[in-house]
Design a protein around this motif. Sequence first.
Motif, PDB file in Angstrom:
ATOM      1  N   ASN A 160       0.820  -1.197   0.000  1.00 55.56           N
ATOM      2  CA  ASN A 160       0.000   0.000   0.000  1.00 55.56           C
ATOM      3  C   ASN A 160       0.863   1.260   0.000  1.00 55.56           C
ATOM      4  OD1 ASN A 160      -1.700   2.232   0.984  1.00 55.56           O
ATOM      5  ND2 ASN A 160      -3.246   0.653   1.349  1.00 55.56           N
ATOM      6  N   ALA A 161       1.846   1.289   0.890  1.00 56.12           N
ATOM      7  CA  ALA A 161       2.685   2.480   1.044  1.00 56.12           C
ATOM      8  C   ALA A 161       3.520   2.754  -0.198  1.00 56.12           C
ATOM      9  CB  ALA A 161       3.591   2.334   2.260  1.00 56.12           C
ATOM     10  N   THR A 162       4.050   1.713  -0.843  1.00 58.84           N
ATOM     11  CA  THR A 162       4.899   1.953  -2.010  1.00 58.84           C
ATOM     12  C   THR A 162       4.087   2.393  -3.222  1.00 58.84           C
ATOM     13  OG1 THR A 162       4.884  -0.435  -2.453  1.00 58.84           O
ATOM     14  CG2 THR A 162       6.788   0.452  -1.297  1.00 58.84           C
ATOM     15  N   ILE A 163       2.850   1.893  -3.349  1.00 56.15           N
ATOM     16  CA  ILE A 163       1.986   2.370  -4.434  1.00 56.15           C
ATOM     17  C   ILE A 163       1.611   3.828  -4.194  1.00 56.15           C
ATOM     18  CG2 ILE A 163      -0.364   2.144  -5.375  1.00 56.15           C
ATOM     19  CD1 ILE A 163       0.012  -0.870  -5.283  1.00 56.15           C
ATOM     20  N   TRP A 164       1.242   4.141  -2.964  1.00 57.61           N
ATOM     21  CA  TRP A 164       0.940   5.525  -2.610  1.00 57.61           C
ATOM     22  C   TRP A 164       2.177   6.410  -2.830  1.00 57.61           C
ATOM     23  CZ3 TRP A 164      -3.522   7.946  -1.407  1.00 57.61           C
ATOM     24  CH2 TRP A 164      -3.451   9.192  -0.761  1.00 57.61           C
ATOM     25  N   GLY A 165       3.327   5.893  -2.425  1.00 52.01           N
ATOM     26  CA  GLY A 165       4.569   6.634  -2.596  1.00 52.01           C
ATOM     27  C   GLY A 165       4.949   6.824  -4.041  1.00 52.01           C
ATOM     28  N   GLY A 166       4.638   5.839  -4.901  1.00 47.76           N
ATOM     29  CA  GLY A 166       4.915   6.003  -6.329  1.00 47.76           C
ATOM     30  C   GLY A 166       4.160   7.177  -6.916  1.00 47.76           C
ATOM     31  N   MET A 167       2.919   7.355  -6.465  1.00 41.73           N
ATOM     32  CA  MET A 167       2.148   8.528  -6.890  1.00 41.73           C
ATOM     33  C   MET A 167       2.812   9.801  -6.382  1.00 41.73           C
ATOM     34  SD  MET A 167      -1.924   9.376  -6.264  1.00 41.73           S
ATOM     35  CE  MET A 167      -1.835   9.006  -4.505  1.00 41.73           C
ATOM     36  N   GLY A 168       3.302   9.758  -5.133  1.00 41.10           N
ATOM     37  CA  GLY A 168       3.976  10.934  -4.573  1.00 41.10           C
ATOM     38  C   GLY A 168       5.249  11.286  -5.313  1.00 41.10           C
ATOM     39  N   THR A 169       6.041  10.262  -5.680  1.00 41.63           N
ATOM     40  CA  THR A 169       7.270  10.522  -6.439  1.00 41.63           C
ATOM     41  C   THR A 169       6.951  11.123  -7.804  1.00 41.63           C
ATOM     42  OG1 THR A 169       8.453   8.722  -5.331  1.00 41.63           O
ATOM     43  CG2 THR A 169       9.346   9.488  -7.417  1.00 41.63           C
ATOM     44  N   ALA A 170       5.933  10.591  -8.463  1.00 42.49           N
ATOM     45  CA  ALA A 170       5.543  11.142  -9.766  1.00 42.49           C
ATOM     46  C   ALA A 170       5.160  12.613  -9.621  1.00 42.49           C
ATOM     47  CB  ALA A 170       4.388  10.345 -10.356  1.00 42.49           C
ATOM     48  N   GLY A 171       4.483  12.945  -8.526  1.00 41.27           N
ATOM     49  CA  GLY A 171       4.129  14.333  -8.290  1.00 41.27           C
ATOM     50  C   GLY A 171       5.342  15.217  -8.122  1.00 41.27           C
ATOM     51  N   SER A 172       6.361  14.693  -7.432  1.00 39.90           N
ATOM     52  CA  SER A 172       7.597  15.462  -7.254  1.00 39.90           C
ATOM     53  C   SER A 172       8.296  15.686  -8.587  1.00 39.90           C
ATOM     54  CB  SER A 172       8.533  14.735  -6.281  1.00 39.90           C
ATOM     55  OG  SER A 172       7.981  14.700  -4.978  1.00 39.90           O
ATOM     56  N   VAL A 173       8.296  14.672  -9.450  1.00 43.46           N
ATOM     57  CA  VAL A 173       8.906  14.819 -10.772  1.00 43.46           C
ATOM     58  C   VAL A 173       8.167  15.886 -11.580  1.00 43.46           C
ATOM     59  CG1 VAL A 173       9.364  13.664 -12.972  1.00 43.46           C
ATOM     60  CG2 VAL A 173       9.776  12.448 -10.814  1.00 43.46           C
ATOM     61  N   LEU A 174       6.837  15.871 -11.501  1.00 39.12           N
ATOM     62  CA  LEU A 174       6.027  16.800 -12.287  1.00 39.12           C
ATOM     63  C   LEU A 174       5.922  18.174 -11.652  1.00 39.12           C
ATOM     64  CD1 LEU A 174       3.105  14.342 -13.155  1.00 39.12           C
ATOM     65  CD2 LEU A 174       4.889  15.137 -14.716  1.00 39.12           C
ATOM     66  N   GLY A 175       6.331  18.268 -10.380  1.00 37.36           N
ATOM     67  CA  GLY A 175       6.194  19.546  -9.686  1.00 37.36           C
ATOM     68  C   GLY A 175       4.757  19.862  -9.329  1.00 37.36           C
ATOM     69  N   ARG A 176       3.957  18.812  -9.061  1.00 39.64           N
ATOM     70  CA  ARG A 176       2.537  18.987  -8.743  1.00 39.64           C
ATOM     71  C   ARG A 176       2.163  18.111  -7.554  1.00 39.64           C
ATOM     72  NH1 ARG A 176       0.356  17.086 -14.342  1.00 39.64           N
ATOM     73  NH2 ARG A 176      -1.498  16.671 -13.084  1.00 39.64           N
ATOM     74  N   ASP A 177       1.090  18.461  -6.893  1.00 37.94           N
ATOM     75  CA  ASP A 177       0.573  17.662  -5.791  1.00 37.94           C
ATOM     76  C   ASP A 177      -0.439  16.671  -6.350  1.00 37.94           C
ATOM     77  OD1 ASP A 177      -0.365  16.559  -3.476  1.00 37.94           O
ATOM     78  OD2 ASP A 177      -0.788  18.454  -2.460  1.00 37.94           O
ATOM     79  N   LEU A 178       0.067  15.585  -6.923  1.00 34.79           N
ATOM     80  CA  LEU A 178      -0.819  14.591  -7.520  1.00 34.79           C
ATOM     81  C   LEU A 178      -1.742  13.964  -6.491  1.00 34.79           C
ATOM     82  CD1 LEU A 178       1.337  12.587 -10.109  1.00 34.79           C
ATOM     83  CD2 LEU A 178      -0.315  14.406 -10.525  1.00 34.79           C
ATOM     84  N   VAL A 179      -1.231  13.777  -5.288  1.00 36.58           N
ATOM     85  CA  VAL A 179      -2.049  13.168  -4.245  1.00 36.58           C
ATOM     86  C   VAL A 179      -3.316  13.986  -4.024  1.00 36.58           C
ATOM     87  CG1 VAL A 179      -2.168  12.598  -1.792  1.00 36.58           C
ATOM     88  CG2 VAL A 179      -0.112  12.033  -3.097  1.00 36.58           C
ATOM     89  N   GLN A 180      -3.165  15.285  -3.883  1.00 36.10           N
ATOM     90  CA  GLN A 180      -4.339  16.130  -3.668  1.00 36.10           C
ATOM     91  C   GLN A 180      -5.226  16.157  -4.903  1.00 36.10           C
ATOM     92  OE1 GLN A 180      -5.120  17.540  -0.602  1.00 36.10           O
ATOM     93  NE2 GLN A 180      -7.074  17.687  -1.702  1.00 36.10           N
ATOM     94  N   GLU A 181      -4.621  16.179  -6.081  1.00 34.70           N
ATOM     95  CA  GLU A 181      -5.417  16.182  -7.302  1.00 34.70           C
ATOM     96  C   GLU A 181      -6.292  14.936  -7.392  1.00 34.70           C
ATOM     97  OE1 GLU A 181      -3.304  17.066 -10.933  1.00 34.70           O
ATOM     98  OE2 GLU A 181      -1.897  18.377  -9.881  1.00 34.70           O
ATOM     99  N   VAL A 182      -5.703  13.778  -7.056  1.00 34.21           N
ATOM    100  CA  VAL A 182      -6.469  12.532  -7.109  1.00 34.21           C
ATOM    101  C   VAL A 182      -7.540  12.526  -6.023  1.00 34.21           C
ATOM    102  CG1 VAL A 182      -6.335  10.032  -6.859  1.00 34.21           C
ATOM    103  CG2 VAL A 182      -4.604  11.233  -8.194  1.00 34.21           C
ATOM    104  N   LYS A 183      -7.201  13.003  -4.837  1.00 32.06           N
ATOM    105  CA  LYS A 183      -8.204  13.089  -3.773  1.00 32.06           C
ATOM    106  C   LYS A 183      -9.374  13.974  -4.201  1.00 32.06           C
ATOM    107  CE  LYS A 183      -5.380  12.305   0.365  1.00 32.06           C
ATOM    108  NZ  LYS A 183      -4.863  12.921   1.620  1.00 32.06           N
ATOM    109  N   ASP A 184      -9.070  14.979  -5.005  1.00 31.40           N
ATOM    110  CA  ASP A 184     -10.112  15.884  -5.485  1.00 31.40           C
ATOM    111  C   ASP A 184     -10.888  15.306  -6.667  1.00 31.40           C
ATOM    112  OD1 ASP A 184      -9.455  17.739  -3.556  1.00 31.40           O
ATOM    113  OD2 ASP A 184      -8.141  18.909  -4.882  1.00 31.40           O
ATOM    114  N   GLY A 185     -10.524  14.094  -7.088  1.00 31.62           N
ATOM    115  CA  GLY A 185     -11.285  13.424  -8.138  1.00 31.62           C
ATOM    116  C   GLY A 185     -10.627  13.316  -9.490  1.00 31.62           C
ATOM    117  N   ALA A 186      -9.388  13.756  -9.621  1.00 33.84           N
ATOM    118  CA  ALA A 186      -8.719  13.692 -10.923  1.00 33.84           C
ATOM    119  C   ALA A 186      -8.467  12.243 -11.332  1.00 33.84           C
ATOM    120  CB  ALA A 186      -7.397  14.458 -10.879  1.00 33.84           C
ATOM    121  N   VAL A 187      -8.750  11.920 -12.581  1.00 35.08           N
ATOM    122  CA  VAL A 187      -8.448  10.614 -13.171  1.00 35.08           C
ATOM    123  C   VAL A 187      -7.658  10.888 -14.443  1.00 35.08           C
ATOM    124  CG1 VAL A 187      -9.361   8.469 -14.117  1.00 35.08           C
ATOM    125  CG2 VAL A 187     -10.559   9.599 -12.224  1.00 35.08           C
TER     126      VAL A 187
END
Length: 564
Positions: free
Chosen positions: A499-526
């Motif tokens: 669970n943590a590494t999948i969640w973390g993979g999303m976090g790393t991708a966000g760092s690469v993109l310079g965006r808060d992907l976690v919050q975007e997905v929580k807000d409903g982004a697909v």
Amino acid sequence: MAQTTFDPTTSPEAGETWDAVVVGAGPGGLTCAAYLAANGKKVLVLEANQVVGGSTQVFRRAGNKFEFDVGTHYVGECGPGGRMQTALAGLALTERIKWLRQRPEGHCQIMIPGTTFQTPTGWDTYVDRLIAAFPDEEPGLRRCVRIMRTIATRERPRRRPFALLRWGVRPITTLMAACGLSADAQAVILAENGDYTWPPHRTPTAMHAGFLHHYLQAGAYYPRGGGQVIGAHLTDVVQSYGGRVRTKARVERILVEDGRAVGVRLRDGEEIRSEVVVSAADFKRTWADLVGEEHLTTRLRRRLAKLEMTLPMFAVYVALDVDLRERGTPPLAWVWPTNDVDGYYREVAAGRCPEQMPVGISCPTAKDPEGTHSAPPGYSTLELVSWAPKDHEFWNVDPGPADDAGYGRDERYLRLKEELTQRVLDTAELMIPDLRERMVFCEASTPITQERFTLTTDGSCYGIAPLLKNLGPFRPKVTTHIPGLFLAGGSTEHMFGINATIWGGMGTAGSVLGRDLVQEVKDGAVFVDETRLTEITDDFDPLLASKPGSVIRRPVRRRPKASA
């Protein structure tokens, strides 16, 4: 889902520049790659093994009659609103990767001498069951559980800072002793700590409390179809969005030029250029082997020199000619032949393996009754896990087993492997008395095996040790001091476990993109259009779909459908 093949002798990446190269196709690396690809990045994933998935992969034996999970046993936070569903939702995978709730009345059976305990969902039920098991210790149990709950759940925000400072940073054994708990009560509370293989006397209370909360908050889950479905579907996202996943492509070096990561060099000399490199490989080997000491800071060198890894697993894979569901055998259990949990860890850490070994018992055929490949009807598969010394000397193996499989023919190594296999079976028989009588297949995996196939330091499954200096703000960040180099996987700030590494993979991708992907997905982004993904057909086999760089040499036999 169609099965595709790729000729590994060709290298279309040679001379091509990628937006990102991801080293390692475990769940963290694949999730990061999937999010990057779905956000328009040209991504290449390189995996040394022939199958993607890391510790979530499976393997088959006896002419593909039986299938075993390497490390997918049970996962928390997979229900609606949980971190797993949230991370998969951004990739449109919630309907393709289904999670099966395991026994809500008690997801894991704990057995110590004289006591059997069912781990429930919910902190209130947990303390009630502890008190029912040890009625004379009610005050101490209530105090101990209240402190752990305060630390882990944030339900008492005003009390939490005090609890963290007073108890959270201290060993879990210190808290239990202060609460006056008996050895038996302590053993039940600690019994599942094989899920992170670290000595209780060196485990901060905050770590163990958080671990308990991972399962107590919403139960335990298992992916329908086995752990390989995770790697298969994440790979499909990457490749459906223009990326590539190559297996049997071992990275030898992360290229650093003018202080910046610019690509990788494979073991065969092939160089691949990229704007960003994400290493989802072992933390210690990323820096010591792939990056190289000349690019490390003084502080990082010192940290690596003292860095400890969690203890490695010894696993035994067994098939039985009986359906254990007919007996009511629990799908998940931890069996301890003694109540001295900490004592066992001390022995293993000292390079010794006691005669009586604790065993985690996982039964895929019970966790997923409709599993397609796990076993034919009327049979059961078991994954029996314990832990053992990491030292190569203990196993009579020279350093560097990942480069040479010859150790598997060493007589002393084989003799020791067999001895430990029998000890694991002895413990498993405490729950399944006729195990040896019904056994039709048995194979063991040592820490050396784990090191060879996953290229992890000391064969560790869970990365760097959960000491206080490696937790919270002290844990390695996914960003690094080298521009263009990012990290993913279980040794980062996002912690270990599926669970943590999948969640973390999303976090790393966000760092690469310079965006808060976690919050975007929580807000409903697909970010994925499911119609672009490969259609799932009746012949879908997640193992074949997880070998994008391998030539398929023979078809896989499918499990016969059980008659109505």
